[in-house]
Write an enzyme that holds these catalytic residues in place. Sequence first.
Site, short mmCIF file in Angstrom:
data_model
loop_
_atom_site.label_atom_id
_atom_site.label_comp_id
_atom_site.label_asym_id
_atom_site.label_seq_id
_atom_site.Cartn_x
_atom_site.Cartn_y
_atom_site.Cartn_z
N ASP A 27 18.92 -28.49 -20.15
CA ASP A 27 18.28 -29.67 -19.29
C ASP A 27 17.98 -29.36 -17.94
O ASP A 27 18.39 -28.48 -17.49
CB ASP A 27 19.46 -30.83 -19.54
CG ASP A 27 18.90 -32.13 -19.03
OD1 ASP A 27 17.86 -32.50 -19.02
OD2 ASP A 27 19.97 -32.56 -18.34
N ASN A 29 17.12 -32.32 -14.73
CA ASN A 29 17.70 -33.29 -13.98
C ASN A 29 19.19 -33.57 -14.05
O ASN A 29 19.51 -33.52 -15.18
CB ASN A 29 17.03 -34.50 -13.98
CG ASN A 29 17.14 -35.33 -12.78
OD1 ASN A 29 17.61 -34.81 -11.78
ND2 ASN A 29 17.41 -36.62 -13.06
MG LIG Z 1 19.86 -34.66 -17.26
#
Ligand SMILES: [Mg+2]
Length: 305
Positions: A27, A29
């Site tokens: 992932d 952010n």
């Molecule tokens: Mg995230």
Amino acid sequence: MASKDLSSLTSSELRSFLNSFDTVLCDCNGVLWNVETPVPGVKETFQKLKQCGKQIGFVTNNNVFGAIGVYKNVTKIDSEFEIDSIIVPSQPIIAYLKSLQFNKEAFVLGSEIMKREFVEAGIKVSEKKINTTGQIRDLVNELLVDNENIGAVVVDYDIHINYISLVQACVLLKQKDMLFISGATDSKVYYAKNLILPGPQSFLNALIDVVDQKPISFGKPSLQLSKFIEAKYNIQDSSRVLFIGDSIRQDIEFGSISGYQTLLVLTGITTIADIKDTKNASQIPNYFINSLGNLSELIENKLGL
Ligand SMILES: [Mg+2]
């Protein structure tokens, strides 16, 4: 089963862990950066993982930046990655619509970048403009006409979403054979330690409640997205994939339902208390670590690599 703290593994356990996967899906952010601020040490961790022969990809629900925007941020951390290593939900949505030979227009509650990605892929996006007098009756009357060209309602993260666009989606979803599709389903968007913003799921829930239909989802966590990733990376054995994320609901659940191993980082939305509190077994990661940046130090200190 309880999650293991990666930093507490012995050298031989860390070696077995590193040998247990070939592909790392990450992932963005909360893992690589927080909004604009990079997480320290991530570049070094990627270098170690590449040195160990791992294939690395990025799987984000962020259709606001689009693949190109995410790619620009990833290359600020490590310029060796290719655009092809970025996966955003608009890609499996487009692939799905193409598999159906969809030739109508899509009504998209999403970012301008997402709409552009659709258009560039040959999917028409509805540009129906609504003039409203402020009267619900006039609004509905206007929304009920000229919809025959529209065949799909796509809901993602639309920062301009408003009552009119939600009514428009409701009206369309009452039409026969209208596809109902969702991208990102985050209910919360991590902005900073003390600031969480409402995510697209908040608006999607409002729509689902009213139309009493569930969308086909293509963001994390959805099996439609796993199928897309498996085909893209030619994954034969899902247990040899490590999914790294900061959200137990989006990332860890996605990794679990896909049959991947999961690693939670604590640089984003989830705290260690959240793992203990969750009642959903698929949201409990196999491993956790304070920060992805710490993994390079562990590999170096414990394995001398
Ligand atoms: Mg995230």
